[in-house]
Design a protein around this motif. Structure first.
Motif, mmCIF file in Angstrom:
data_model
loop_
_atom_site.group_PDB
_atom_site.id
_atom_site.type_symbol
_atom_site.label_atom_id
_atom_site.label_comp_id
_atom_site.label_asym_id
_atom_site.label_seq_id
_atom_site.Cartn_x
_atom_site.Cartn_y
_atom_site.Cartn_z
ATOM 1 N N PHE A 124 -50.617 -24.530 -67.982
ATOM 2 C CA PHE A 124 -49.553 -25.492 -68.310
ATOM 3 C C PHE A 124 -49.205 -26.285 -67.048
ATOM 4 C CE2 PHE A 124 -47.515 -22.991 -72.062
ATOM 5 C CZ PHE A 124 -48.535 -23.431 -72.895
ATOM 6 N N ARG A 125 -49.066 -27.593 -67.197
ATOM 7 C CA ARG A 125 -48.717 -28.444 -66.061
ATOM 8 C C ARG A 125 -47.275 -28.912 -66.171
ATOM 9 N NH1 ARG A 125 -53.065 -29.500 -62.636
ATOM 10 N NH2 ARG A 125 -51.309 -30.041 -61.304
ATOM 11 N N GLY A 126 -46.717 -29.325 -65.027
ATOM 12 C CA GLY A 126 -45.321 -29.725 -64.948
ATOM 13 C C GLY A 126 -44.476 -28.593 -64.394
ATOM 14 N N ALA A 127 -43.426 -28.949 -63.684
ATOM 15 C CA ALA A 127 -42.562 -27.942 -63.058
ATOM 16 C C ALA A 127 -41.806 -27.158 -64.122
ATOM 17 C CB ALA A 127 -41.582 -28.619 -62.111
ATOM 18 N N LEU A 128 -41.706 -25.848 -63.895
ATOM 19 C CA LEU A 128 -40.954 -24.993 -64.813
ATOM 20 C C LEU A 128 -39.509 -25.486 -64.933
ATOM 21 C CD1 LEU A 128 -42.073 -21.342 -63.952
ATOM 22 C CD2 LEU A 128 -42.098 -22.375 -66.221
ATOM 23 N N GLY A 129 -38.986 -25.494 -66.164
ATOM 24 C CA GLY A 129 -37.599 -25.878 -66.383
ATOM 25 C C GLY A 129 -37.359 -27.362 -66.476
ATOM 26 N N THR A 130 -38.440 -28.160 -66.425
ATOM 27 C CA THR A 130 -38.289 -29.614 -66.538
ATOM 28 C C THR A 130 -38.878 -30.087 -67.864
ATOM 29 O OG1 THR A 130 -40.431 -30.134 -65.529
ATOM 30 C CG2 THR A 130 -38.555 -29.780 -64.042
ATOM 31 N N PRO A 131 -38.468 -31.257 -68.346
ATOM 32 C CA PRO A 131 -39.017 -31.783 -69.599
ATOM 33 C C PRO A 131 -40.519 -32.034 -69.534
ATOM 34 C CG PRO A 131 -37.007 -32.952 -68.990
ATOM 35 C CD PRO A 131 -37.374 -32.100 -67.817
ATOM 36 N N GLU A 132 -41.044 -32.212 -68.308
ATOM 37 C CA GLU A 132 -42.477 -32.493 -68.162
ATOM 38 C C GLU A 132 -43.337 -31.245 -68.333
ATOM 39 O OE1 GLU A 132 -40.174 -33.438 -65.873
ATOM 40 O OE2 GLU A 132 -40.040 -35.508 -66.607
ATOM 41 N N ARG A 133 -42.723 -30.079 -68.316
ATOM 42 C CA ARG A 133 -43.480 -28.835 -68.403
ATOM 43 C C ARG A 133 -44.133 -28.678 -69.778
ATOM 44 N NH1 ARG A 133 -45.951 -24.896 -65.279
ATOM 45 N NH2 ARG A 133 -46.103 -22.964 -66.471
ATOM 46 N N GLU A 134 -45.451 -28.432 -69.784
ATOM 47 C CA GLU A 134 -46.136 -28.190 -71.052
ATOM 48 C C GLU A 134 -45.717 -26.834 -71.608
ATOM 49 O OE1 GLU A 134 -50.288 -30.687 -70.357
ATOM 50 O OE2 GLU A 134 -50.166 -28.599 -69.674
ATOM 51 N N GLY A 135 -45.705 -26.715 -72.929
ATOM 52 C CA GLY A 135 -45.252 -25.471 -73.520
ATOM 53 C C GLY A 135 -45.993 -25.077 -74.774
ATOM 54 N N ALA B 111 -64.650 -20.876 -77.638
ATOM 55 C CA ALA B 111 -65.260 -21.370 -76.410
ATOM 56 C C ALA B 111 -64.156 -21.821 -75.468
ATOM 57 C CB ALA B 111 -66.217 -22.521 -76.699
ATOM 58 N N ALA B 112 -64.501 -21.939 -74.187
ATOM 59 C CA ALA B 112 -63.536 -22.405 -73.190
ATOM 60 C C ALA B 112 -64.275 -23.068 -72.039
ATOM 61 C CB ALA B 112 -62.689 -21.242 -72.675
ATOM 62 N N PHE B 113 -63.685 -24.149 -71.520
ATOM 63 C CA PHE B 113 -64.202 -24.778 -70.305
ATOM 64 C C PHE B 113 -63.765 -23.966 -69.090
ATOM 65 C CE2 PHE B 113 -63.568 -28.335 -73.296
ATOM 66 C CZ PHE B 113 -64.861 -28.854 -73.323
ATOM 67 N N ASN B 114 -64.427 -24.223 -67.947
ATOM 68 C CA ASN B 114 -63.982 -23.557 -66.721
ATOM 69 C C ASN B 114 -62.599 -24.054 -66.319
ATOM 70 O OD1 ASN B 114 -66.413 -25.355 -64.638
ATOM 71 N ND2 ASN B 114 -64.502 -26.097 -65.454
ATOM 72 N N SER B 115 -61.931 -23.280 -65.474
ATOM 73 C CA SER B 115 -60.512 -23.477 -65.198
ATOM 74 C C SER B 115 -60.128 -24.886 -64.747
ATOM 75 C CB SER B 115 -60.036 -22.452 -64.167
ATOM 76 O OG SER B 115 -60.025 -21.161 -64.736
ATOM 77 N N PRO B 116 -60.890 -25.561 -63.853
ATOM 78 C CA PRO B 116 -60.451 -26.895 -63.431
ATOM 79 C C PRO B 116 -60.262 -27.878 -64.578
ATOM 80 C CG PRO B 116 -62.117 -26.068 -61.927
ATOM 81 C CD PRO B 116 -62.058 -25.093 -63.076
ATOM 82 N N VAL B 117 -61.038 -27.730 -65.653
ATOM 83 C CA VAL B 117 -60.847 -28.615 -66.812
ATOM 84 C C VAL B 117 -59.468 -28.397 -67.413
ATOM 85 C CG1 VAL B 117 -61.633 -29.122 -69.162
ATOM 86 C CG2 VAL B 117 -63.306 -28.801 -67.331
ATOM 87 N N TRP B 118 -59.054 -27.131 -67.531
ATOM 88 C CA TRP B 118 -57.772 -26.806 -68.149
ATOM 89 C C TRP B 118 -56.594 -27.327 -67.337
ATOM 90 C CZ3 TRP B 118 -57.151 -24.406 -72.900
ATOM 91 C CH2 TRP B 118 -58.302 -23.876 -73.482
ATOM 92 N N PHE B 119 -56.655 -27.227 -66.014
ATOM 93 C CA PHE B 119 -55.470 -27.639 -65.255
ATOM 94 C C PHE B 119 -55.583 -29.002 -64.582
ATOM 95 C CE2 PHE B 119 -57.284 -24.180 -62.423
ATOM 96 C CZ PHE B 119 -57.885 -24.995 -61.477
ATOM 97 N N ASN B 120 -56.691 -29.735 -64.807
ATOM 98 C CA ASN B 120 -56.819 -31.069 -64.206
ATOM 99 C C ASN B 120 -57.028 -32.195 -65.211
ATOM 100 O OD1 ASN B 120 -56.538 -30.231 -61.517
ATOM 101 N ND2 ASN B 120 -58.720 -29.828 -61.282
ATOM 102 N N ILE B 121 -57.882 -31.970 -66.215
ATOM 103 C CA ILE B 121 -58.319 -33.085 -67.063
ATOM 104 C C ILE B 121 -57.175 -33.580 -67.954
ATOM 105 C CG2 ILE B 121 -59.943 -33.808 -68.846
ATOM 106 C CD1 ILE B 121 -61.100 -33.310 -65.987
ATOM 107 N N GLY B 122 -56.952 -34.870 -67.878
ATOM 108 C CA GLY B 122 -55.906 -35.504 -68.668
ATOM 109 C C GLY B 122 -54.531 -35.476 -68.035
ATOM 110 N N VAL B 123 -54.398 -34.845 -66.877
ATOM 111 C CA VAL B 123 -53.104 -34.784 -66.197
ATOM 112 C C VAL B 123 -52.938 -36.043 -65.347
ATOM 113 C CG1 VAL B 123 -51.647 -33.491 -64.591
ATOM 114 C CG2 VAL B 123 -53.183 -32.270 -66.151
#
Length: 916
Positions: A66-77, A122-134
């Motif tokens: 999940f991206r975005g700072a915890l406790g902020t509206p930008e945080r993914e959930g 299936a799952a992509f490697n980790s950088p895809v999850w925390f980088n792509i589309g951010v």
């Protein structure tokens, strides 16, 4: 006329349907507690995930991706948010670049890919999850990088910088340092060069600093040195020597755990080390010839040493600290798809990605167990469809992702290397009722791997028809088609007796189509497949086993909703029992027994012949190291790259066992192998207690007899005044000495005298006192086995090579002496249980006994990949039960980690020490 891009028709979804509606959803609180302190390491409330996802998978998704700072509206959930972010970005890029025939095909791609992700298929490697589309972050999608370094100070300093950039992005890198001149060579301006090992020290410190400041995971790196480099011996021993320091400091009270406050003083710990060996070197080992070390700058011979001695040093160092691993250079480059672009010199940190210098690879893995139905039928069509979707997605990513350097970007976009793989193989085989270490298990795994790589190249050829082959294809057309043909040839070596017809048919037919398409259209990707450790993403998919690994153990730890943990029997066990024909009553009894006793040995109603189905990497029903190597050998001919896997050995394994593992791995055609002898490294221990059961009546009776016998001999049994004795000379490293063993009339040893050189020294005095203590013990009835068990593998100087043909290396004088006594006074069965065998006994099981004429390189070449035919009958290896006693604590949440491939992964938060 364009060839249609096969594989983008719908399989899991229907037009107009919502792929997220395929699962039920709920909101739950993600929470990770520190095992050591009880404090909350991470918490996010109201996370939206499918109801079928475990709390472990939920925690990993929340904390890692999940991206975005915890406790902020930008945080993914929500998982929906991440799936939309990744897939919509890829679909948009694909439409822009002409991957889809129309908008409908693009929508099909997006729906099907989202279905795979939310259903844990299936799952992509980790950088895809925390980088792509951010927004606002580099779109780095690759986990694996190979760097290069030349023999200049600018190149070396640039290596440090490039690694730092890659580590900061949460990925790993490897490099071969063999171009750096050795410490035996001169500099142009006068003086002597530092050598590559000295520069490794600086890179290690840099990686350690970035590791400390990074928030995603540890710096993962690999350093490689060729076996003919003049500094190869220094390289071999770098980590073993540091491990000795760590043990000494730990004994002195320093905190030397993986994250201990004093551990920073130990060097070279942030990298995996591998020696790159050639067929010529391995042949010299078998033939007992000398090996030449060549100057980097001039090529002249600077040193000669016995090849067997060098191989023994590699094995001894690995016995002490698990490093170095071995990479087989000739095999690697025999399977090279683009040889005209340059040789394959390096690998990523876990040795599964091997291709050109200054390149990268993005990975994705398929959860195999999701394709096996309740009747044990493997969904071949669904599996192939998944392969096709992932290859299209990964190739779109290659052309649009960001890269840490311009050079890596250029190579990656020109050769478009991909790394599709799988996880849960061990669980799949267990569910089918197939032992991991069996001809059936190996054949089934080989067929699946063949389909995966064959259909990946098939999709790549169809992509080439639509958007063009990779830039280097024309220059390396012959090499590319040659390797595809080599893959195809090995299909005939799969033992079809053990493989269902629909699976075997697909494995055979796909390569015929792929070869024809490749000839006609070319290939879009220079590489398509490998087997990664799948540490974090394996846990994200709730896999019971990672990568190619067998199950670690039959009992698992589970994080509960609302906090806390519980242990439970792996759910693959009852499924396997059903496959083997057990009724529900028997299944319940066996599962209850495993839950209570933490072992399947002795379970009621379990047929003995089924015990191998439930053998694991650790525990008391363990797979031998040969079983690990044989499985790797079965699937290697069907992979573009290599395999990230650690061959587990128990603590009782010997240097000879490791040496044999390295030789056998080469003979069976592996590209690389790493070993791990349990408890060989200093680290925070995983507290696993052996099972405790009440003694049976027979055991009590036996114990009473033993106690009675001991009581009868509790008084000293003196030797006769005139007795027989044996005296032999020995040399361990630079220490020489004599041992004399006095015997009772029946041949039992009753006393021992040990004399070493340098009389009057402390060592000589201690050995005199030690001899008296052992002699008194023997005369008071202490069994020789007890002494051997206590003193073998004791380590202190002097240690090293001996002059004894039966015991080629010893970790101390005491280790040597009691190995010699065991050979002279214990029978073969007792010695085998203790892990002590003579050189002749050990080499008897080798395919190429060292005392016989070895085969030629041509004969070996013809046998490569033959592991998928019925394997040669290997001697049974008796291995003592062992558990993972030195897994580190997670540096993110404090929970105990577990081994995954060449790395460690935290099952609570997904943190990994590797690069997947």
């Amino acid at each position: 006329m364009k060839t249609q891009l096969k594989g983008l028709e719908r399989h899991f979804t229907s037009k107009g349907s919502d792929p997220f509606a395929s699962v039920a959803w709920e909101r739950r609180d993600a929470k990770i507690s520190n095992y050591r302190t009880g404090e909350v390491a991470f918490e996010q409330k109201g996370v939206e995930v499918p109801t079928t996802w475990s709390m472990n998978a939920t925690n990993i998704l929340s904390q890692k991706y999940f991206r975005g700072a915890l406790g902020t509206p930008e945080r993914e959930g929500s998982l929906k948010t991440i799936a939309n972010r990744i897939v919509d970005t890829l679909a948009g890029w694909g439409e822009k670049d002409g991957y889809f025939a129309d908008a409908e095909e693009a929508a099909c791609f997006g729906d099907e890919l989202k279905y795979l992700l939310v259903n844990q298929r299936a799952a992509f490697n980790s950088p895809v999850w925390f980088n792509i589309g951010v927004q606002g972050v580099p779109q780095q999608g690759s986990a694996c990088f190979i760097l290069s370094v030349d023999d200049t100070m600018d190149a070396i300093l640039n290596w440090y910088r490039e690694e730092g950039v890659i580590f900061k992005g949460g990925s790993g890198a490897g490099v071969n340092l063999s171009r750096i001149r050795s410490s035996l060579e001169h500099l142009n301006g006068g003086g002597t060069a530092s050598g590559p090992v000295s520069f490794m020290r600086g890179a290690d410190a840099s990686a350690g600093t970035i590791k400390s400041g990074g928030k995603t995971r540890r710096a993962a790196k690999m350093v490689i040195l060729d076996v003919d480099h003049p500094d190869i011996e220094e390289f071999i021993w770098t980590k073993a020597i540091e491990e000795r320091k760590a043990r000494t400091l730990e004994a002195a009270g320093f905190d030397m755990g993986v994250d201990g406050k004093d551990a920073f003083s130990i060097q070279y710990q942030n990298a995996n080390n591998s020696v790159r060996v050639s067929d010529a070197f391995m042949q010299a080992v078998l033939e007992g010839r000398d090996w030449e070390l060549h100057a980097v700058t001039t090529g002249e011979v600077l040193r000669r040493l016995p090849a067997r001695d060098l191989m023994r040093q590699i094995a001894q160092a690995a016995w002490e600290c698990a490093d170095p691993g071995v990479q087989y250079d000739t095999t690697i480059n025999r399977w090279h798809t683009t040889p005209n672009a340059g040789p394959i010199n390096g690998s990523n940190p876990c040795s599964e990605y091997m291709h050109l210098d200054s390149s990268s690879c993005n990975l994705a893995s398929i959860n195999l167990l999701k394709y096996l139905d309740d009747d044990g039928v493997f969904d071949v069509d669904g599996f192939m469809h998944t392969v096709s979707l992932l290859i299209v997605a990964q190739d779109i990513l290659v052309g649009n992702a960001d890269y840490p350097t311009d050079k890596i970007a250029k190579t990656s976009r020109a050769y478009r290397q991909l790394g599709i793989g799988y996880a849960n193989l061990g669980a799949l085989l267990m569910a089918l009722g197939m032992p991991y270490d069996s001809d059936a298990g190996r054949a089934y795994a080989a067929a699946i791997t063949s389909i995966m790589t064959g259909y990946a190249y098939d999709t790549s050829a169809r992509l080439a028809a639509r958007v063009g082959p990779f830039d280097g294809f024309a220059a390396d057309r012959a090499g590319m088609l040659r390797v595809i043909g080599m893959h195809h040839e090995h299909v005939s070596k799969i033992d079809s007796y053990f493989v269902p017809p629909e699976l075997m048919g697909a494995a055979q037919e796909i390569w015929q189509e792929t070869e024809a398409l490749a000839q006609e259209q070319g290939i879009r990707n220079a590489q398509v497949s490998l087997l990664a450790p799948t540490g974090t993403i394996g846990l994200l998919m709730d896999c019971d086993t990672t990568g190619i690994e067998p199950d670690l153990g039959l009992v698992k730890f589970k994080t509960l909703v609302g906090g806390g943990t519980m242990t439970f029997v792996n759910q693959t066990v009852p499924r396997a029992l059903r496959s083997l024909g057990y009724n529900q009553s028997a299944i319940d009894a066996i599962v209850s027994y495993i839950d209570a006793h933490k072992t399947i040995l002795g379970a009621p109603e379990l047929t003995a012949e089924h015990l191998p189905v439930f053998a694991c990497a650790m525990g008391d029903n363990v797979i031998s190291y040969r079983g690990h190597i044989a499985m790797m050998s079965a699937v290697q001919p069907f992979l573009s790259g290599a395999i990230s896997k650690t061959v587990n050995l128990p603590e009782s394994a010997t240097v000879e066992d490791i040496e044999e593992a390295y030789i056998e791995s080469w003979r069976l055609g592996l590209k690389a192998v790493a070993i791990y002898r349990d408890n060989c490294k200093v680290g925070q221990p995983l507290q696993t207690m052996p099972k405790e059961e009440p003694a049976t009546a027979a055991e009590v009776a036996t114990l009473r007899k033993e106690l009675a016998a001991l009581g009868a001999r509790s008084k000293r049994e003196r030797l006769p005044r005139h007795r027989q004795s044996r005296t032999y000379a020995f040399q361990v490293a630079d220490a020489e000495g004599y041992a004399t063993v006095g015997e009772y009339p029946d041949g039992r040893p009753g006393e021992i005298f040990i004399k070493v050189s340098k009389q009057g020294s402390t060592l000589a005095g201690v050995m005199d006192a030690f001899s008296i203590a052992v002699s008194l013990g023997l005369q008071h009835g202490v069994p020789m086995e007890t002494f051997v068990r206590k003193y073998v593998n004791m380590r202190f100087e002097p240690a090293g090579i001996t002059d004894d043909q039966d015991i080629r290396i010893a970790s101390s004088l005491v280790d040597y002496i009691f190995r010699r006594l065991a050979i002279d006074y214990l029978d073969a069965e007792a010695r085998e249980e203790l892990g002590i065998q003579t050189t002749a006994e050990r080499t008897r099981g080798l395919a190429f006994p060292v005392q016989e004429q070895p085969p030629s390189i041509r004969e070996i070449d013809e046998s490569y990949g033959a592991s998928t035919t019925p394997l040669p009958q290997l001697e049974e290896v008796v291995t003592a039960p062992f558990t993972q006693t030195d897994a580190p604590y997670c540096y993110s949440c404090g929970n105990v980690m577990q081994r995954s491939g060449s790395c460690f992964v935290c099952s609570s938060c997904g943190t990994t020490s590797g690069c997947s």
